[in-house]
Design a protein around this motif. Structure first.
Motif, PDB file in Angstrom:
ATOM      1  N   PHE A   1       0.829  -1.239   0.068  1.00  0.00           N
ATOM      2  CA  PHE A   1      -0.022  -0.053   0.033  1.00  0.00           C
ATOM      3  C   PHE A   1       0.925   1.261  -0.043  1.00  0.00           C
ATOM      4  N   PRO A   2       1.444   1.647  -1.109  1.00  0.00           N
ATOM      5  CA  PRO A   2       2.082   2.840  -1.206  1.00  0.00           C
ATOM      6  C   PRO A   2       0.984   4.072  -1.062  1.00  0.00           C
ATOM      7  N   GLN A   3       1.413   5.190  -1.081  1.00  0.00           N
ATOM      8  CA  GLN A   3       0.552   6.346  -0.724  1.00  0.00           C
ATOM      9  C   GLN A   3      -0.274   6.550  -2.124  1.00  0.00           C
ATOM     10  N   SER A   4       0.314   6.151  -3.243  1.00  0.00           N
ATOM     11  CA  SER A   4      -0.286   6.321  -4.453  1.00  0.00           C
ATOM     12  C   SER A   4      -1.331   5.058  -4.883  1.00  0.00           C
ATOM     13  N   PHE A   5      -1.666   4.374  -3.730  1.00  0.00           N
ATOM     14  CA  PHE A   5      -2.244   3.132  -3.923  1.00  0.00           C
ATOM     15  C   PHE A   5      -3.580   3.121  -4.952  1.00  0.00           C
ATOM     16  N   GLU A   6      -4.264   4.025  -4.822  1.00  0.00           N
ATOM     17  CA  GLU A   6      -5.537   4.544  -5.566  1.00  0.00           C
ATOM     18  C   GLU A   6      -5.393   4.347  -7.157  1.00  0.00           C
ATOM     19  N   TYR A   7      -4.168   4.858  -7.561  1.00  0.00           N
ATOM     20  CA  TYR A   7      -4.020   5.059  -9.052  1.00  0.00           C
ATOM     21  C   TYR A   7      -2.825   4.176  -9.505  1.00  0.00           C
ATOM     22  N   SER A   8      -1.629   4.057  -8.587  1.00  0.00           N
ATOM     23  CA  SER A   8      -0.561   3.345  -9.223  1.00  0.00           C
ATOM     24  C   SER A   8      -0.803   2.026  -9.676  1.00  0.00           C
ATOM     25  N   THR A   9       0.250   1.483 -10.381  1.00  0.00           N
ATOM     26  CA  THR A   9      -0.214   0.050 -10.947  1.00  0.00           C
ATOM     27  C   THR A   9       0.805  -0.888 -10.506  1.00  0.00           C
ATOM     28  N   LEU A  10       0.687  -2.138 -10.622  1.00  0.00           N
ATOM     29  CA  LEU A  10       1.806  -3.329 -10.156  1.00  0.00           C
ATOM     30  C   LEU A  10       3.041  -2.994 -11.201  1.00  0.00           C
ATOM     31  N   GLY A  11       2.900  -2.947 -12.267  1.00  0.00           N
ATOM     32  CA  GLY A  11       4.227  -2.603 -13.301  1.00  0.00           C
ATOM     33  C   GLY A  11       4.786  -1.268 -12.771  1.00  0.00           C
ATOM     34  N   GLY A  12       4.223  -0.311 -12.286  1.00  0.00           N
ATOM     35  CA  GLY A  12       4.846   1.057 -11.859  1.00  0.00           C
ATOM     36  C   GLY A  12       5.537   0.522 -10.377  1.00  0.00           C
ATOM     37  N   TRP A  13       4.835  -0.172  -9.794  1.00  0.00           N
ATOM     38  CA  TRP A  13       5.637  -0.305  -8.341  1.00  0.00           C
ATOM     39  C   TRP A  13       7.000  -1.119  -8.768  1.00  0.00           C
ATOM     40  N   ILE A  14       6.763  -2.199  -9.689  1.00  0.00           N
ATOM     41  CA  ILE A  14       8.020  -3.058  -9.812  1.00  0.00           C
ATOM     42  C   ILE A  14       9.051  -2.017 -10.666  1.00  0.00           C
ATOM     43  N   ALA A  15       8.705  -1.508 -11.570  1.00  0.00           N
ATOM     44  CA  ALA A  15       9.743  -0.592 -12.318  1.00  0.00           C
ATOM     45  C   ALA A  15      10.336   0.365 -11.547  1.00  0.00           C
ATOM     46  N   THR A  16       9.684   0.920 -10.427  1.00  0.00           N
ATOM     47  CA  THR A  16      10.231   1.958  -9.456  1.00  0.00           C
ATOM     48  C   THR A  16      10.848   1.466  -8.387  1.00  0.00           C
ATOM     49  N   ARG A  17      10.744   0.153  -7.833  1.00  0.00           N
ATOM     50  CA  ARG A  17      11.122  -0.311  -6.692  1.00  0.00           C
ATOM     51  C   ARG A  17      10.436   0.250  -5.489  1.00  0.00           C
ATOM     52  N   ALA A  18       9.076   0.464  -5.604  1.00  0.00           N
ATOM     53  CA  ALA A  18       8.330   1.163  -4.652  1.00  0.00           C
ATOM     54  C   ALA A  18       8.188   0.533  -3.302  1.00  0.00           C
ATOM     55  N   GLY A  19       8.232   1.432  -2.406  1.00  0.00           N
ATOM     56  CA  GLY A  19       8.028   1.129  -0.962  1.00  0.00           C
ATOM     57  C   GLY A  19       6.537   1.253  -0.603  1.00  0.00           C
ATOM     58  N   GLY A  20       6.259   0.608   0.125  1.00  0.00           N
ATOM     59  CA  GLY A  20       4.649   0.213   0.547  1.00  0.00           C
ATOM     60  C   GLY A  20       4.329   0.038   1.933  1.00  0.00           C
ATOM     61  N   HIS A  21       3.398  -0.559   2.286  1.00  0.00           N
ATOM     62  CA  HIS A  21       2.938  -0.683   3.561  1.00  0.00           C
ATOM     63  C   HIS A  21       3.520  -1.164   4.764  1.00  0.00           C
ATOM     64  N   PHE A  22       4.408  -2.235   4.747  1.00  0.00           N
ATOM     65  CA  PHE A  22       5.355  -2.700   5.766  1.00  0.00           C
ATOM     66  C   PHE A  22       6.303  -1.636   6.006  1.00  0.00           C
ATOM     67  N   ALA A  23       6.483  -1.381   7.204  1.00  0.00           N
ATOM     68  CA  ALA A  23       7.574  -0.465   7.600  1.00  0.00           C
ATOM     69  C   ALA A  23       8.939  -1.305   8.077  1.00  0.00           C
ATOM     70  N   THR A  24       8.724  -2.629   8.209  1.00  0.00           N
ATOM     71  CA  THR A  24       9.933  -3.624   8.466  1.00  0.00           C
ATOM     72  C   THR A  24       9.464  -4.742   7.654  1.00  0.00           C
ATOM     73  N   LEU A  25      10.530  -5.593   7.384  1.00  0.00           N
ATOM     74  CA  LEU A  25      10.552  -6.846   6.528  1.00  0.00           C
ATOM     75  C   LEU A  25      10.356  -6.815   5.140  1.00  0.00           C
ATOM     76  N   TRP A  26       8.957  -6.817   4.815  1.00  0.00           N
ATOM     77  CA  TRP A  26       8.694  -6.622   3.490  1.00  0.00           C
ATOM     78  C   TRP A  26       8.452  -5.205   3.145  1.00  0.00           C
ATOM     79  N   THR A  27       9.596  -4.372   2.989  1.00  0.00           N
ATOM     80  CA  THR A  27       9.431  -3.076   2.615  1.00  0.00           C
ATOM     81  C   THR A  27       9.084  -2.584   1.250  1.00  0.00           C
ATOM     82  N   HIS A  28       9.773  -3.191   0.305  1.00  0.00           N
ATOM     83  CA  HIS A  28       9.856  -2.748  -1.072  1.00  0.00           C
ATOM     84  C   HIS A  28       9.081  -3.854  -1.979  1.00  0.00           C
ATOM     85  N   MET A  29       8.767  -3.418  -3.263  1.00  0.00           N
ATOM     86  CA  MET A  29       8.357  -4.506  -4.360  1.00  0.00           C
ATOM     87  C   MET A  29       9.331  -5.584  -4.436  1.00  0.00           C
TER      88      MET A  29
END
Length: 540
Positions: free
Chosen positions: A195-223
């Motif tokens: 859950f990045p801040q852009s969750f409503e409109y961003s896409t899976l491909g965008g998350w992967i292409a940008t190494r997006a950080g998301g919901h988890f603050a520890t452990l699983w932090t990035h795509m």
């Protein structure tokens, strides 16, 4: 075309759908409240330039007949795909300044159509810019070179294609937005939990292409942590990695695509690791007399093996700004979640660790179990979460109100943390004063992600803008903050990608032999240099 979903159309200049833009009278009221809350003097509230008044240069390309059905060159499509969603982008879109719009926007519905678009772009000598949700805040989707350009909007590729419940993995097309993929995974009782801040409109491909950080603050932090394999199309063929839980067979082909920002291939789908929806949750707000004491508590938590899902530390100014806390203390928003077991012991131990550093609960902890009907959150957690999700919408109103709103994030090891945050904060404050004057302004800091060896400080700047000079002011602040980060040994970006805005500092951060290897890889898969030129490396 995917810009319109159920009759709704995204704004051509800002965040969200057109029907989410409040009437001007409401914007005026909101602006007055914002400026008063920030301590800024009153200022005229501007209106965005209407689409009907936007003037774009004529298209320099015409798609072939075979692609005409999936291509568009009208004002809305070109303007809506010209910029990302940074403060700088929103200011320009708000003012109707689309200096280098794409000449054509393509909406491929499958891989053969995407392949045909790339073949056409290469034949025309045109740049091909992959586009997911268009939520980049670093200039990732704005082509600034001299070639004609084709933006390739991938949101028609939005399906969950396959679910492996045994391995807890799903094969999902790259154009699926956060809500769209969650909706489909929910049918299987699963969730991606990204859950990045852009969750409503961003896409899976965008998350992967940008190494997006998301919901988890520890452990699983990035795509990175959620990707099992990736498939992409390049001008020289398909790039697809084998689906495996792990491998020691040389450099990872999917890791090479993760963070490639559309320069090495257009990601079309990926196998990602999914989770059972958590039913057990525990959360608490913990107050600290200082940000430094809170940071020491975060370090203890990150090194404890407890792995909280949420571990966001807000300095006192940010806690007050978001109305999460108004007692002048730093606030740690702490949370745990599990699909398997109650979390009372985890939360109790975390609160105990925080107590060792002077932290005290701000209100009663909240424990939730699967059978609980309420979805209520703790007061501090709820206030912070609401502010977090509304921030991109608020930025549109800040632009109208004449307020500069900029964020920048980085990461640093714990041994350098204190001096690093102090140095960067001081540089940002000095730059704000120089660019905006000595009046009231805010430079706040929070920790978004925590690791055993370091953390990710995230800074926010809010300052009065001089009408017509916003981009110059933004540029001064951005450059000073970036120089301070690079000079103090931090990364130029922790989870917002490089794009074009961070290129000067990324070029200094990466080793030159690696840069040469990256250029060679691009030459191998994209010899004409059509894929998102200017991002990560110079245009050939």
């Amino acid at each position: 075309m995917p810009q319109a979903i159920e009759g709704r159309r995204l704004k051509h200049w800002g965040w969200g759908y057109e029907d989410q833009q409040p009437p001007h009278e409401q914007v005026v009221q909101a602006a007055a409240g914002i400026r008063a809350h920030l301590g800024f003097a009153e200022s005229e509230v501007e209106r965005p330039v209407a689409l009907a008044d936007v003037r774009l240069r004529p298209p320099r390309l015409e798609p072939p007949a075979a692609l005409a059905e999936i291509c568009a060159a009208d004002t809305y499509q070109r303007a809506a795909h010209a910029l990302g969603k940074s403060y700088r982008d929103v200011v320009r879109g708000f003012r109707g300044q689309f200096d280098q719009p794409p000449d054509v926007v393509a909406h491929p519905r499958n891989e053969p159509e995407l392949s045909a678009v790339l073949e056409w772009a290469e034949a025309e000598g045109a740049a091909a810019i992959p586009f997911g949700g268009g939520t980049s805040v670093v200039g990732g989707v704005e082509y600034t070179g001299e070639r004609p350009s084709v933006t390739v909007d991938l949101r028609a590729l939005d399906r969950v294609l396959e679910v492996d419940a045994t391995s807890r993995a799903a094969r999902i097309q790259a154009g699926a937005t956060g809500p769209r993929l969650q909706e489909q995974l929910r049918e299987h009782g699963l969730t991606l939990r990204h859950f990045p801040q852009s969750f409503e409109y961003s896409t899976l491909g965008g998350w992967i292409a940008t190494r997006a950080g998301g919901h988890f603050a520890t452990l699983w932090t990035h795509m990175d942590d959620l990707v099992e394999s990736v498939r992409a199309l390049t001008p020289r063929g398909v790039w697809q990695s084998r689906r495996l839980p792990g491998s020691g067979a040389g450099p990872s082909p999917d890791r090479f695509l993760i963070g490639s920002e559309g320069t090495l291939g257009v990601i079309t789908e990926a196998w990602v690791r999914v989770h059972e929806k958590p039913g057990y949750r525990a959360s608490a707000g913990i107050g600290f007399d200082s940000f430094e004491a809170g940071a020491e508590a975060v370090r203890s938590l990150a090194q404890s093996g407890l792995h909280p899902s949420n571990c966001r530390l807000l300095d006192a100014a940010e806690a007050a700004l978001t109305r999460a806390s108004a007692d002048g203390r730093a606030l740690l928003v702490l949370g745990f979640e599990s699909a398997d077991h109650p979390l009372d012991a985890w939360l109790s131990r975390a609160i105990e660790l925080c107590g060792d550093h002077g932290g005290a609960p701000a209100g009663e902890p909240v424990l939730r179990r699967p059978q609980d009907e309420t979805g209520e959150r703790g007061e501090a957690e709820g206030a912070w979460r609401d502010a977090f999700l509304q921030a991109p919408y608020a930025r549109d109103r800040l632009v109208a109100a004449g307020v500069i709103s900029e964020t920048f994030e980085t990461a640093i090891t714990w041994d350098r943390f204190g001096d690093f945050v102090s140095t960067v904060r001081s540089a940002a404050q000095t730059a704000v004063a120089k660019a905006c004057g000595d009046g009231p302004a805010l430079v706040t800091c929070r920790l978004t992600h925590a690791y055993p060896d370091g953390a990710a400080p995230y800074f926010t700047v809010l300052a009065p803008a001089r009408r017509g000079s916003e981009l110059e002011q933004w540029g001064q602040i951005k450059a000073a903050a970036s120089e301070a980060i690079a000079g103090a040994g931090g990364t130029i970006t922790h989870h917002h990608a490089v794009g074009r805005d961070h290129r000067p500092w990324y070029d200094r951060q990466r080793p030159e032999p690696f840069a040469a290897a990256l250029r060679a890889a691009k030459a191998a898969v994209d010899p004409a240099g059509i894929l998102n030129p200017g991002v990560l490396m110079g245009e050939a």
